[in-house]
Design a protein around this motif. Structure first.
Motif, PDB file in Angstrom:
ATOM      1  N   ILE B  31      63.250  16.839  84.946  1.00 17.94           N
ATOM      2  CA  ILE B  31      62.979  15.961  86.082  1.00 17.94           C
ATOM      3  C   ILE B  31      63.367  16.708  87.343  1.00 17.94           C
ATOM      4  O   ILE B  31      64.516  17.096  87.511  1.00 17.94           O
ATOM      5  CB  ILE B  31      63.789  14.657  85.997  1.00 17.94           C
ATOM      6  N   LEU B  33      64.113  16.218  90.762  1.00 18.78           N
ATOM      7  CA  LEU B  33      64.375  15.342  91.902  1.00 18.78           C
ATOM      8  C   LEU B  33      64.644  16.152  93.155  1.00 18.78           C
ATOM      9  O   LEU B  33      64.803  15.606  94.229  1.00 18.78           O
ATOM     10  CB  LEU B  33      65.577  14.446  91.622  1.00 18.78           C
ATOM     11  N   THR B  93      69.703  14.852  87.528  1.00 18.87           N
ATOM     12  CA  THR B  93      69.705  13.993  88.710  1.00 18.87           C
ATOM     13  C   THR B  93      70.691  14.525  89.746  1.00 18.87           C
ATOM     14  O   THR B  93      70.390  14.610  90.937  1.00 18.87           O
ATOM     15  CB  THR B  93      70.111  12.578  88.316  1.00 18.87           C
ATOM     16  N   THR B  97      69.718  16.049  93.410  1.00 15.34           N
ATOM     17  CA  THR B  97      70.244  15.470  94.644  1.00 15.34           C
ATOM     18  C   THR B  97      70.960  16.524  95.470  1.00 15.34           C
ATOM     19  O   THR B  97      70.811  16.579  96.697  1.00 15.34           O
ATOM     20  CB  THR B  97      71.221  14.336  94.289  1.00 15.34           C
ATOM     21  N   PHE B 230      60.197  12.193  97.452  1.00  9.85           N
ATOM     22  CA  PHE B 230      60.338  11.049  96.553  1.00  9.85           C
ATOM     23  C   PHE B 230      59.070  10.207  96.517  1.00  9.85           C
ATOM     24  O   PHE B 230      58.712   9.675  95.478  1.00  9.85           O
ATOM     25  CB  PHE B 230      61.535  10.204  96.969  1.00  9.85           C
ATOM     26  N   LEU B 233      57.008  11.716  94.064  1.00 10.41           N
ATOM     27  CA  LEU B 233      57.374  11.368  92.687  1.00 10.41           C
ATOM     28  C   LEU B 233      56.811  10.002  92.324  1.00 10.41           C
ATOM     29  O   LEU B 233      56.378   9.761  91.195  1.00 10.41           O
ATOM     30  CB  LEU B 233      58.889  11.383  92.517  1.00 10.41           C
TER      31      LEU B 233
END
Lengths: 376, 313
Positions: B31, B33, B93, B97, B230, B233
């Protein structure tokens, strides 16, 4: 050997390694930009309030750092609380904004006093957090993405709502001291300890008390146990009859309430006003992520790490004349990145310790055998 | 109206590029992010390249060099994510971030110190590229055609072909569905995931440089990219991880984003007298609603977000 096996000791070592590496990388960046001032800037940033020579001034500026540490600690607790359930509440930043919006609007437009303002902020933040929880448990929406969307929605609506209570000549909201002094948090004499810094209010002790409360809730209550169990294994927790969906929503609501309370702790001291033209979400919520992970996801560790992060952030603002103040953001973001390696670091540390323990055990056994052989 | 179409296409291109990046990374099982931070770094590299390149360079060279440097910066930056998440099994995650925060902070620090080195009184984090931007734009009767539309369409075609028609793409997707099974037939999962993340870096960098050139001719790097990573996403999830659907989703989201830029020019919307903040919120609100309805029956890669463990079944 026992000393190294202690989980708290391991966490502290990991955090210190992260801090030292983060500072080192920050220092290298400073050297690359302008080598002549790098040492001086680093010292100013790390000293923060110590750079003043008089004790009374030091204490006063320590007070300023603490005023901003309280909301940071609340944001870190907010992150930590939901992370125990395996949820990464990046929406803390938005819940913080929702709290700022509601407490300032209640104070300035409706003239409420500080207690109802604070409670109103908590409710607003809890609702904002519960939306994330609801979307997560009933619609399977990734909490990070919905959190980010809600951050931006909160920012734009706050700018819109607080425009109604802003000063006519500037983009900032009206000073509480001019409009509604009853909304300012009481100091209970704490200001006298900090050379008459009236921004030092009950917010600071309250945030520390709440950190202890969070620790007790997580470690000593049935609810905390359920949260952690759900975080470890969702299916096992559901099989044991824990209401997983309810727990997700509840924990995110509490998490949101904590973040919003943090906002009330800052904006109701009149230390800062909300700028209604700001186009990015306040960094407080994101810095909470650094503080929570640097504190080893432990409420007490988080108190220390929040102070450290705020210490270098406030110190970073002082080097703006030499470099830019974002150096401290750079360092704290590097620290978060390094925190990603903590789990694997602990894993290897335990492996080495286990290997050593085994070797020691083998040695003592063989030594014992030799001793026996000697006797025979 | 023409302006609305133009902005819709611009924002749709950005969202399409970045969402395709996310798509590659997630199909490989990671993932990403950190796309927002990757966009910022890509945008910064590209913008600085434009400032450094001579103005009289032929347009085609200008475009290619800028894109190349933007992509290079973004790919190097995305390797930070790959390194931590693939080799060291870090929390994806958390690292994502961190990369977002680091991207904005690093870009601000770099641009500010370069600005200050050039002129000690300049403390802004702004890079302007007024004359360089002309290379990217062709004006057709008031409609500003941007070469980024072409880039986006090529990127979409490439993504579709690579993912579904090549051995590499199918292997990549296998690593995101069941890495242990993929490994059992001799696929190097670690290598494939690295490729997935680096490709997402390429797309993220292109999206970043495209975003900062969307309307204005200068960019303040303190602002980052306003949550576009985002939004992308969200586009990717709405597009159910399929390139062709992502393209449609990007158009829809791009339209709502464009509205907030041009609503003052449309009489009908002006007459409604809705505050500007509502239009600014619209893309985020829409994506929340869309996600609420589409996430339930998600076609997400099964192993995304789980670090690869050889011993796991």
């Amino acid at each position: 050997m026992k000393f190294w096996k202690n989980k708290a000791v391991q966490s502290i070592i990991c955090s210190l390694v992260c801090i030292i590496l983060g500072l080192l990388i920050g220092f290298i960046v400073l050297l690359c930009i302008d080598p002549s001032n790098a040492v001086e800037a680093m010292v100013i940033m790390l000293k923060n309030f110590w750079k003043y020579s008089k004790l009374s001034l030091q204490v006063k500026y320590l007070g300023n750092t603490l005023v901003k540490t309280a909301p940071l600690l609340m944001c870190a607790l907010s992150i930590l609380f939901s992370y125990k359930l395996g949820l990464f509440n990046i929406g803390t930043a938005g819940q913080y904004v929702a709290g700022a919006c509601s407490c300032l609007y209640a104070a300035l437009a409706w003239g409420w006093s500080w207690l109802p303002c604070t409670l109103f902020a908590i409710v607003a933040g809890a609702v904002w957090g519960a939306i994330v929880g609801f979307l997560k448990s009933y619609c399977n929406v990734n909490e990070v993405i919905s959190g980010i969307m809600l951050n931006w929605i909160a920012l734009y609506s706050t700018n819109m709502i607080l425009s109604k209570v802003k000063e006519s000549a500037s983009p900032y909201t009206v000073h509480l001291a001019d409009a509604n002094t009853s909304a300012i948090l009481p100091t209970l004499g704490l200001d006298k300890l900090f050379s008459g810094n009236t921004r030092v209010t009950i917010a600071i002790p309250l945030s520390i008390i709440l950190a202890v409360v969070v620790m007790i809730v997580l470690n000593k209550t049935k609810f905390g146990f359920e949260l952690k169990a759900t975080g470890f294994n969702k299916n096992a927790a559901r099989y044991c009859g824990m209401a997983e969906k309810r727990n997700v929503i509840l924990s995110l609501a509490i998490s949101g309430g904590l973040a919003a309370l943090g906002a009330a702790m800052l904006y109701l001291t009149d230390f800062e006003q909300w700028e209604v033209t700001q186009s990015s979400v306040p960094a407080m919520g994101f810095n909470g992520i650094s503080a929570a992970f640097l504190g080893g996801l432990d409420p007490i560790g988080t108190i220390l790490s929040s102070f450290f992060i705020q210490h270098i952030t406030s110190g970073g603002a002082n080097i703006a004349s030499l470099y830019c103040s974002q150096i401290s953001d750079l360092i704290s973001s590097i620290i978060i990145y390094l925190c990603g390696f903590v789990f694997i670091f602990k894993f290897y540390m335990n492996k080495i310790i286990a290997a050593k323990a085994q070797k020691a055990a083998e040695n003592s056994v063989s030594a014992g055998n030799e001793a026996k052989g000697g006797k025979a | 109206m023409l302006l609305l179409v133009q902005y819709t296409l611009v924002f749709a291109s950005v969202l399409l590029l970045v969402a395709l990046g996310g798509c590659f990374s997630e199909h490989s099982g990671v993932i990403n992010l950190g796309l927002e931070g990757i966009m910022v770094i890509g945008a910064m590299s590209g913008a600085l390249a434009m400032r450094a390149l001579p103005d009289d360079l032929p347009a085609i060279l200008m475009i290619l060099l800028t894109l190349l440097i933007a992509v290079a910066g973004a790919v190097i930056y995305s390797s930070l994510l790959a390194f931590a998440c693939i080799n060291f099994k870090a929390d994806q995650t958390l690292v994502g971030t961190a990369l977002n925060l680091l991207g904005t902070a690093a870009a601000t620090v770099i641009v500010k110190s370069l600005n200050r080195a050039a002129n000690p009184d300049n403390v802004s984090s702004e890079v302007s590229y007024i004359s360089e931007k002309k290379a990217f734009i062709v004006n057709i009767n008031g409609f500003e055609f941007s070469w980024f539309f072409v880039v986006a369409i090529i990127a979409l075609t490439v993504a579709f072909v690579v993912l579904y028609k090549t051995k590499f793409g199918l292997r990549l997707m296998a690593c995101g569905e069941h890495p242990q099974a993929a490994a059992s037939v001799g696929i190097n999962v670690i290598k494939m995931r690295w490729f997935g993340v680096l490709i997402s870096g390429i797309y993220g960098g292109l999206g970043g440089i495209c975003y900062i050139m969307s309307g204005v001719s200068q960019w303040k790097f303190e602002y980052g990219v306003a949550g576009f990573g985002f939004l992308a996403l969200a586009v990717m999830i709405f597009g159910q991880w399929k390139p062709q659907r992502i393209a449609l989703a990007a158009l829809l989201f791009g339209f709502f984003r464009a509205l907030s830029n041009v609503y003052t020019g449309i009489d009908f919307l002006n007459a409604l007298n809705i505050p500007g903040a509502i239009y600014n919120m619209l893309p985020y609100i829409i994506s929340l609603i869309v996600l609420a309805f589409t996430s339930k029956s998600s076609k997400a890669p099964k192993a995304e977000g789980i670090p690869y463990d050889r011993g796991m079944r």
